[in-house]
Design a protein around this motif. Structure first.
Motif, PDB file in Angstrom:
ATOM      1  N   UNK A 137      36.092  17.158  66.043  1.00 53.24           N
ATOM      2  CA  UNK A 137      34.884  16.817  66.795  1.00 53.24           C
ATOM      3  C   UNK A 137      34.323  15.449  66.414  1.00 53.24           C
ATOM      4  N   UNK A 138      34.765  14.905  65.280  1.00 49.61           N
ATOM      5  CA  UNK A 138      34.264  13.602  64.830  1.00 49.61           C
ATOM      6  C   UNK A 138      35.213  12.456  65.178  1.00 49.61           C
ATOM      7  N   UNK A 139      36.400  12.768  65.684  1.00 53.70           N
ATOM      8  CA  UNK A 139      37.381  11.727  66.009  1.00 53.70           C
ATOM      9  C   UNK A 139      37.167  11.277  67.444  1.00 53.70           C
ATOM     10  N   UNK A 144      32.276   0.572  66.328  1.00 46.28           N
ATOM     11  CA  UNK A 144      32.393   0.739  64.862  1.00 46.28           C
ATOM     12  C   UNK A 144      31.223   1.466  64.206  1.00 46.28           C
ATOM     13  N   UNK A 145      30.005   0.951  64.371  1.00 45.95           N
ATOM     14  CA  UNK A 145      28.858   1.562  63.700  1.00 45.95           C
ATOM     15  C   UNK A 145      28.647   2.987  64.178  1.00 45.95           C
ATOM     16  N   UNK A 146      28.749   3.217  65.479  1.00 44.29           N
ATOM     17  CA  UNK A 146      28.518   4.556  66.032  1.00 44.29           C
ATOM     18  C   UNK A 146      29.521   5.568  65.481  1.00 44.29           C
ATOM     19  N   UNK A 147      30.786   5.141  65.357  1.00 41.18           N
ATOM     20  CA  UNK A 147      31.798   6.051  64.818  1.00 41.18           C
ATOM     21  C   UNK A 147      31.432   6.463  63.395  1.00 41.18           C
ATOM     22  N   UNK A 151      30.354  10.024  61.875  1.00 41.85           N
ATOM     23  CA  UNK A 151      31.243  10.606  60.861  1.00 41.85           C
ATOM     24  C   UNK A 151      30.492  10.980  59.593  1.00 41.85           C
ATOM     25  N   UNK A 152      29.532  10.163  59.212  1.00 40.40           N
ATOM     26  CA  UNK A 152      28.796  10.378  57.969  1.00 40.40           C
ATOM     27  C   UNK A 152      27.643  11.371  58.106  1.00 40.40           C
ATOM     28  N   UNK A 153      27.491  11.941  59.274  1.00 41.68           N
ATOM     29  CA  UNK A 153      26.459  12.954  59.456  1.00 41.68           C
ATOM     30  C   UNK A 153      25.121  12.426  59.899  1.00 41.68           C
ATOM     31  N   UNK A 194      37.670   1.921  54.198  1.00 41.07           N
ATOM     32  CA  UNK A 194      37.766   2.096  55.647  1.00 41.07           C
ATOM     33  C   UNK A 194      36.422   1.915  56.346  1.00 41.07           C
ATOM     34  N   UNK A 195      35.320   2.051  55.618  1.00 35.21           N
ATOM     35  CA  UNK A 195      34.020   1.690  56.178  1.00 35.21           C
ATOM     36  C   UNK A 195      34.030   0.215  56.547  1.00 35.21           C
ATOM     37  N   UNK A 196      34.523  -0.624  55.639  1.00 35.59           N
ATOM     38  CA  UNK A 196      34.595  -2.064  55.914  1.00 35.59           C
ATOM     39  C   UNK A 196      35.598  -2.377  57.025  1.00 35.59           C
ATOM     40  N   UNK A 197      36.726  -1.672  57.012  1.00 35.17           N
ATOM     41  CA  UNK A 197      37.753  -1.932  58.022  1.00 35.17           C
ATOM     42  C   UNK A 197      37.243  -1.585  59.417  1.00 35.17           C
ATOM     43  N   UNK A 198      36.631  -0.413  59.560  1.00 32.85           N
ATOM     44  CA  UNK A 198      36.108  -0.007  60.868  1.00 32.85           C
ATOM     45  C   UNK A 198      35.047  -0.995  61.344  1.00 32.85           C
ATOM     46  N   UNK A 199      34.141  -1.405  60.447  1.00 32.84           N
ATOM     47  CA  UNK A 199      33.084  -2.336  60.832  1.00 32.84           C
ATOM     48  C   UNK A 199      33.629  -3.720  61.187  1.00 32.84           C
ATOM     49  N   UNK A 200      34.808  -4.056  60.652  1.00 33.59           N
ATOM     50  CA  UNK A 200      35.430  -5.343  60.977  1.00 33.59           C
ATOM     51  C   UNK A 200      36.201  -5.292  62.294  1.00 33.59           C
ATOM     52  N   UNK A 201      36.329  -4.111  62.876  1.00 36.23           N
ATOM     53  CA  UNK A 201      37.088  -3.933  64.123  1.00 36.23           C
ATOM     54  C   UNK A 201      36.151  -3.940  65.329  1.00 36.23           C
ATOM     55  N   UNK A 202      36.748  -3.802  66.516  1.00 39.62           N
ATOM     56  CA  UNK A 202      35.961  -3.672  67.738  1.00 39.62           C
ATOM     57  C   UNK A 202      35.662  -2.224  68.076  1.00 39.62           C
ATOM     58  N   UNK A 203      36.223  -1.291  67.297  1.00 37.91           N
ATOM     59  CA  UNK A 203      35.972   0.116  67.536  1.00 37.91           C
ATOM     60  C   UNK A 203      37.155   0.971  67.143  1.00 37.91           C
ATOM     61  N   UNK A 204      36.984   2.278  67.291  1.00 38.80           N
ATOM     62  CA  UNK A 204      37.990   3.268  66.907  1.00 38.80           C
ATOM     63  C   UNK A 204      38.526   3.945  68.153  1.00 38.80           C
ATOM     64  N   UNK A 205      39.848   4.122  68.194  1.00 35.33           N
ATOM     65  CA  UNK A 205      40.468   4.836  69.307  1.00 35.33           C
ATOM     66  C   UNK A 205      41.345   5.952  68.769  1.00 35.33           C
ATOM     67  N   UNK A 206      41.243   7.111  69.393  1.00 30.92           N
ATOM     68  CA  UNK A 206      41.952   8.308  68.934  1.00 30.92           C
ATOM     69  C   UNK A 206      43.332   8.381  69.592  1.00 30.92           C
ATOM     70  N   UNK A 207      44.370   8.614  68.766  1.00 27.48           N
ATOM     71  CA  UNK A 207      45.749   8.673  69.258  1.00 27.48           C
ATOM     72  C   UNK A 207      46.320  10.072  69.117  1.00 27.48           C
ATOM     73  N   UNK A 208      47.483  10.258  69.705  1.00 28.53           N
ATOM     74  CA  UNK A 208      48.292  11.450  69.438  1.00 28.53           C
ATOM     75  C   UNK A 208      49.007  11.250  68.098  1.00 28.53           C
ATOM     76  N   UNK A 209      49.843  12.224  67.723  1.00 29.99           N
ATOM     77  CA  UNK A 209      50.507  12.180  66.423  1.00 29.99           C
ATOM     78  C   UNK A 209      49.654  12.841  65.357  1.00 29.99           C
TER      79      UNK A 209
END
Length: 335
Positions: A137-139, A144-147, A151-153, A194-209
């Motif tokens: 439910x969290x993926x 970045x910030x919203x994810x 995730x952190x509650x 990974x907090x720094x990595x996510x914030x350095x990105x344009x966002x998170x995308x959920x994949x299969x696998x």
């Protein structure tokens, strides 16, 4: 030419599982990979096992024992790939994990990919288990910030989740922007990184696998028995994550989230780390958060005891029961 993916495996005394982890890399449907194995001063047969796999695609290095963060940083320095995959030496990747994520990231430049994690019990086949519905439910596909806030509650009054490092696939240029692993941290070093990595990105995308994360029966780890070094590391990692989040978006709600984290750590620190407890209490006074503290007993009886006799009494009783269960197991063994 298809992008190269660098798989970095930090190894410390993982002889029993290392071959299975490496084979899960070799068997990826995405074949343009390099595997970088960093043996962090193992005293078992891990290094010799890793050497049996060495070829033009699998490189093995040895360093004096430091920690997993240092081993991962060594791997990053040697990585030539466009994407970085971290893999713990006792875990497994599904055969399509990297292909699904590379394909998704190619269509979403500047983002990082995450997949589902299946927690499987050692001695069982990973395919016997399913992903946790709670963690799923969290993926979410979010900025970045919203994810991270979710995730952190931050959106659920403290009921957050976590992402195990193997689940990510990250463009190397985003990691370079975020910075290397913090080698001073021994607990929650992955969360801070990974907090720094996510914030350095344009966002998170959920994949299969899938990321298959090995769990052990009779787990000897109890949160309340963490060493003072680990507790201090978690405090430092927590403080850094709050710092990075506030720099991105100084939401007032971060104060309550910070306070909930501190109350959880206060529970872990009692009674083993009185100095850290004093620091946490001072932090809570400074924050002046308007929350009702809740402590993670995990059982209904523990929660009831804490309500009647206080959380410290209930925590001591929990530790006493743990020691009683542990005593026969350790009898006759050298310390």
């Amino acid at each position: 030419m298809s992008p190269l993916v660098s798989i970095i495996i930090p190894v410390y005394n993982s002889a029993l599982y290392l071959a299975e982890a490496i084979n899960s890399c070799v068997n990826q449907t995405w074949q343009n990979i390099e595997v970088i194995i960093i043996d962090d001063g193992s005293t078992d047969e891990s290094l010799s096992i890793a050497k049996t796999f060495e070829n033009e695609r699998i490189r093995v290095y040895h360093q004096e024992n430091k920690n997993a963060a240092a081993a991962r940083n060594s791997g990053l320095m040697k990585a030539k790939g466009d994407y970085i995959q971290f893999l713990d030496a006792d875990d497994i990747l599904s055969a399509d994990k990297i292909e699904k994520q590379v394909t998704l990231l190619a269509a979403n430049p500047g983002m990082v990919a995450v997949c589902s994690t299946i927690h499987f019990t050692d001695g069982h086949q990973p395919t016997e288990f399913e992903p946790s519905a709670y963690e799923e439910a969290f993926l979410l596909n979010l900025p970045p910030f919203d994810f991270l806030f979710n995730l952190y509650g931050g959106k659920n009054e403290g009921q957050g989740s976590m992402v195990q490092p193997n689940a990510w696939l990250c463009p190397k240029n985003i990691i370079e922007k975020a910075g290397k692993w913090n080698e001073d941290l021994t607990l929650d070093d992955d969360g801070e990184f990974f907090c720094r990595v996510v914030l350095a990105s344009k966002g998170v995308t959920k994949s299969a696998g899938y990321n298959y994360y090995r769990k052990y029966q009779g787990n000897k780890n109890l949160s309340g028995l963490a060493t003072q070094k680990h507790l201090r590391s978690q405090y430092n990692a927590l403080s850094l994550k709050i710092l990075w989040l506030k720099a991105k978006n100084p939401l007032p709600e971060l104060t309550n989230m910070h306070a909930r984290w501190l109350h959880g750590l206060l529970f872990k620190a009692y009674p083993a780390a009185p100095e850290l407890m004093r620091q946490i209490k001072n932090d809570l006074k400074t924050l002046k958060a308007s929350i009702r503290p809740e402590y993670p007993f995990g059982t209904t009886s523990g929660k009831l005891l804490s309500m009647v006799f206080g959380w410290k009494f209930a925590k001591r009783l929990q530790l006493f029961k743990y020691q009683l269960r542990k005593k026969p197991e350790n009898s006759g063994k050298l310390s």
